[in-house]
Design an enzyme around this catalytic site. Structure first.
Site, PDB file in Angstrom:
ATOM      1  N   LYS A  38       0.802  -1.175   0.071  1.00 38.11           N
ATOM      2  CA  LYS A  38       0.064   0.174   0.111  1.00 38.11           C
ATOM      3  C   LYS A  38       0.792   1.175  -0.015  1.00 38.11           C
ATOM      4  CE  LYS A  38      -4.109   1.839   2.276  1.00 38.11           C
ATOM      5  NZ  LYS A  38      -4.723   2.217   0.987  1.00 38.11           N
ATOM      6  N   GLY A  43       6.504   0.913   5.647  1.00 36.13           N
ATOM      7  CA  GLY A  43       7.543  -0.019   4.869  1.00 36.13           C
ATOM      8  C   GLY A  43       7.424   0.362   3.455  1.00 36.13           C
ATOM      9  N   CYS A  44       6.208   0.587   2.942  1.00 37.34           N
ATOM     10  CA  CYS A  44       6.143   0.826   1.436  1.00 37.34           C
ATOM     11  C   CYS A  44       6.923   2.009   0.873  1.00 37.34           C
ATOM     12  CB  CYS A  44       4.776   0.521   0.882  1.00 37.34           C
ATOM     13  SG  CYS A  44       4.044  -0.955   1.475  1.00 37.34           S
ATOM     14  N   THR A  45       6.682   2.912   1.964  1.00 40.47           N
ATOM     15  CA  THR A  45       7.377   4.308   1.718  1.00 40.47           C
ATOM     16  C   THR A  45       8.850   4.215   1.757  1.00 40.47           C
ATOM     17  OG1 THR A  45       5.498   5.465   2.486  1.00 40.47           O
ATOM     18  CG2 THR A  45       7.779   6.714   2.388  1.00 40.47           C
ATOM     19  N   ALA A  48      10.000   2.199  -1.341  1.00 39.72           N
ATOM     20  CA  ALA A  48       9.961   3.278  -2.590  1.00 39.72           C
ATOM     21  C   ALA A  48      11.131   4.064  -2.597  1.00 39.72           C
ATOM     22  CB  ALA A  48       8.497   3.798  -2.672  1.00 39.72           C
TER      23      ALA A  48
END
Length: 153
Positions: A38, A43-45, A48
């Site tokens: 998401k 974590g995803c930030t 990325a």
């Protein structure tokens, strides 16, 4: 997870600007295809931003970086703008690629079981075959691990 040396399933999804992008558009180039749960989550930030920080090194090796989640194109656009993400983000709300790459799986969090995207990275060779599968990657080290792998090749 899909097997190494298997033909990578093709797909066509919308990018953050609503343009249709197919995996087959990149035949002849090596592709880092990463699936994440998401936009704008911690974590995803971090994952990325690590890809963004390493992006020039991927470009120098003519490697295409593509991130896929089930978020909308509008969500991807905000995410990319907020963190200056220079690579392709694709929206897969219908789970077309997510299911084709077998990353939609049962997850457990605090004893609760739900379905979701398991953070996974595939490296696809210039002929469109899966070269390497990296299941359950760590957001902070995924980009560096891929660069290390590519340096060994």
């Amino acid at each position: 997870m899909l097997e190494v040396n298997r033909k990578a399933p093709d797909f066509t999804l919308s990018d953050k600007d609503g343009r249709q992008v197919s995996l087959s558009d990149f035949l002849g180039k090596k592709i880092v295809l990463y699936f994440y749960p998401k936009d704008n989550t911690p974590g995803c930030t971090r994952q990325a931003c690590a890809f963004a920080a390493a992006y020039e090194r991927f470009k120098e090796q003519d490697v295409v970086v593509i991130g896929i989640s089930k978020d909308s194109a509008a969500s991807h656009q905000k995410f990319a703008q907020k963190y200056n993400l220079p690579f392709i983000l694709l929206s897969d709300p219908e789970l077309q690629a997510i299911q084709a790459y077998d990353v939609w799986q049962e997850k457990k969090l605090y004893g609760k079981v739900s379905m979701g995207v398991v953070r996974t990275t595939y490296i696809i060779d210039e002929q469109g075959n899966i070269e390497k599968v990296m299941p359950k990657v760590k957001p902070d080290t995924n980009a560096a691990e891929i660069l290390d792998y590519l340096a060994e090749k």
